[in-house]
Design an enzyme around this catalytic site. Structure first.
Site, mmCIF file in Angstrom:
data_model
loop_
_atom_site.group_PDB
_atom_site.id
_atom_site.type_symbol
_atom_site.label_atom_id
_atom_site.label_comp_id
_atom_site.label_asym_id
_atom_site.label_seq_id
_atom_site.Cartn_x
_atom_site.Cartn_y
_atom_site.Cartn_z
ATOM 1 N N LYS A 161 45.554 -41.470 -48.010
ATOM 2 C CA LYS A 161 45.543 -41.228 -46.410
ATOM 3 C C LYS A 161 45.078 -39.670 -46.232
ATOM 4 C CE LYS A 161 48.573 -45.128 -45.290
ATOM 5 N NZ LYS A 161 49.559 -45.582 -44.387
ATOM 6 N N TYR A 169 43.339 -52.073 -39.408
ATOM 7 C CA TYR A 169 44.710 -52.288 -39.036
ATOM 8 C C TYR A 169 45.060 -53.353 -37.864
ATOM 9 C CZ TYR A 169 46.317 -48.688 -42.301
ATOM 10 O OH TYR A 169 46.760 -47.722 -43.008
ATOM 11 N N PHE A 171 52.810 -48.198 -32.641
ATOM 12 C CA PHE A 171 52.474 -47.224 -33.376
ATOM 13 C C PHE A 171 50.832 -47.333 -33.662
ATOM 14 C CE2 PHE A 171 54.377 -49.869 -36.392
ATOM 15 C CZ PHE A 171 53.342 -50.432 -37.288
ATOM 16 N N ARG A 204 52.587 -51.606 -55.330
ATOM 17 C CA ARG A 204 53.624 -51.452 -54.287
ATOM 18 C C ARG A 204 55.034 -50.823 -54.959
ATOM 19 N NH1 ARG A 204 52.405 -53.338 -49.697
ATOM 20 N NH2 ARG A 204 54.392 -53.644 -48.722
ATOM 21 N N THR A 232 57.637 -47.877 -47.124
ATOM 22 C CA THR A 232 57.019 -47.117 -46.239
ATOM 23 C C THR A 232 57.497 -45.805 -45.620
ATOM 24 O OG1 THR A 232 56.237 -49.366 -45.541
ATOM 25 C CG2 THR A 232 55.768 -47.650 -43.834
ATOM 26 N N ARG A 276 55.685 -42.054 -52.502
ATOM 27 C CA ARG A 276 55.844 -41.598 -51.227
ATOM 28 C C ARG A 276 56.955 -40.557 -51.159
ATOM 29 N NH1 ARG A 276 54.775 -47.561 -48.651
ATOM 30 N NH2 ARG A 276 52.660 -46.946 -47.773
ATOM 31 N N ASN A 283 52.161 -41.205 -44.462
ATOM 32 C CA ASN A 283 53.056 -41.688 -45.983
ATOM 33 C C ASN A 283 51.973 -41.551 -46.903
ATOM 34 O OD1 ASN A 283 51.653 -44.171 -45.231
ATOM 35 N ND2 ASN A 283 53.340 -45.317 -45.316
ATOM 36 N N HIS A 330 48.318 -46.282 -48.756
ATOM 37 C CA HIS A 330 48.312 -47.681 -48.320
ATOM 38 C C HIS A 330 48.088 -48.343 -49.552
ATOM 39 C CE1 HIS A 330 47.561 -51.517 -46.306
ATOM 40 N NE2 HIS A 330 46.526 -51.621 -47.100
ATOM 41 N N GLU A 348 40.710 -56.703 -47.602
ATOM 42 C CA GLU A 348 40.791 -55.204 -47.561
ATOM 43 C C GLU A 348 39.700 -54.931 -48.335
ATOM 44 O OE1 GLU A 348 44.861 -53.999 -47.795
ATOM 45 O OE2 GLU A 348 45.411 -54.901 -46.180
HETATM 46 P P1 CMP Z 1 50.522 -48.848 -44.218
HETATM 47 O O1 CMP Z 1 50.876 -49.602 -45.235
HETATM 48 O O2 CMP Z 1 49.228 -48.397 -44.335
HETATM 49 O O3 CMP Z 1 50.426 -50.098 -42.991
HETATM 50 C C1 CMP Z 1 50.876 -49.694 -41.652
HETATM 51 C C2 CMP Z 1 50.707 -48.139 -41.380
HETATM 52 O O4 CMP Z 1 51.491 -47.915 -39.994
HETATM 53 C C3 CMP Z 1 51.840 -47.611 -42.411
HETATM 54 O O5 CMP Z 1 51.450 -47.661 -43.541
HETATM 55 C C4 CMP Z 1 52.327 -46.284 -41.657
HETATM 56 O O6 CMP Z 1 51.204 -45.370 -42.005
HETATM 57 C C5 CMP Z 1 52.075 -46.582 -40.217
HETATM 58 N N1 CMP Z 1 53.385 -46.568 -39.460
HETATM 59 C C6 CMP Z 1 53.671 -45.764 -38.548
HETATM 60 N N2 CMP Z 1 54.450 -45.883 -37.774
HETATM 61 C C7 CMP Z 1 55.308 -46.885 -38.606
HETATM 62 C C8 CMP Z 1 56.379 -47.735 -38.484
HETATM 63 N N3 CMP Z 1 57.476 -47.629 -37.317
HETATM 64 N N4 CMP Z 1 56.659 -48.863 -39.375
HETATM 65 C C9 CMP Z 1 55.685 -49.201 -40.073
HETATM 66 N N5 CMP Z 1 54.517 -48.657 -40.185
HETATM 67 C C10 CMP Z 1 54.310 -47.489 -39.388
#
Ligand code: CMP
Length: 139
Positions: free
Chosen positions: A10, A50, A58, A86, A92, A103, A113, A116, A127
Site C-alpha cells: 500500500k 473495495y 471508512f 494472511r 488488520t 503489519r 496498514n 492487503h 482480485e
Molecule cells: P484491507 O485488508 O486492504 O481491507 C480493507 C481495508 O480498509 C483495510 O485493509 C484497511 O486498510 C482499511 N480500513 C480502514 N479502517 C478500517 C477499519 N476500521 N476496519 C477495517 N479496515 C479498515
C-alpha cells in the site's frame, strides 16, 4: 496444494521505500512473486476493488488513501498461499498484529496498514483478475 493469492503493497509502504522489505518478508514466508506491477490506482479502480466495503464508514477515506500514492500489486504463489500470506501479514490493526508479521513491523495504523491480502481463494481469483491478465502471470 500450491495456490495463488493477491497482494497489495500500500501507499504508506511504497512512500517509505519498503517495497523490497515487504517483499522479502513475503518470500521468506514461502511465497513466490509470480506477477508484480507498480501502479497509481485510479479512483475508479479503488472504488471497484473495495466495493464490498462501500457501506462502511471508512470507505471514502480508504479510497483516498489507496489513490494517494503508488501501490505494488502482486500475485503470490505457494503452498496454501491465502493462509500463508494472511499469517505473515498479521492482523488488520497493527495494534493487534503478532510479532514477526509485516503489519507489526511496518503498519502505521488500521488504515495505513502497509499490505492487503485476499481473504479467501475465491476472492483471490477475483482480485487477481481485477489487476492482471493471464499473460502477465508467470509461475
Ligand atoms: P484491507 O485488508 O486492504 O481491507 C480493507 C481495508 O480498509 C483495510 O485493509 C484497511 O486498510 C482499511 N480500513 C480502514 N479502517 C478500517 C477499519 N476500521 N476496519 C477495517 N479496515 C479498515
Amino acid at each position: 496444494a500450491t495456490t495463488r493469492t493477491f497482494s497489495i503493497i500500500k501507499p504508506d509502504a511504497t512512500r517509505r521505500n519498503l517495497t523490497g522489505a515487504v517483499t522479502k518478508m513475503l518470500e521468506e514466508a514461502g511465497l513466490r512473486v509470480v506477477a508484480s506491477k507498480r501502479i497509481l490506482m485510479t479512483e475508479e479502480q479503488a472504488k471497484g476493488f473495495y466495493e464490498v466495503h462501500k457501506d462502511r464508514p471508512f470507505y471514502g477515506e480508504l479510497v483516498s488513501f489507496m489513490t494517494s500514492g503508488p501501490v505494488v500489486v502482486q500475485v503470490l504463489e505457494g503452498e496454501d498461499a491465502v493462509k500463508r500470506n494472511r499469517d505473515v501479514m498479521g492482523a488488520t490493526n497493527p495494534a493487534d498484529a503478532a510479532e514477526g508479521t509485516i503489519r507489526k513491523a511496518y503498519a502505521e495504523n488500521i488504515e495505513a496498514n502497509s499490505v492487503h491480502g485476499s481473504d479467501s481463494e475465491e476472492n483471490a481469483a477475483t482480485e487477481i483478475a481485477f489487476f492482471f491478465n493471464d499473460d502477465e502471470i508467470v509461475g
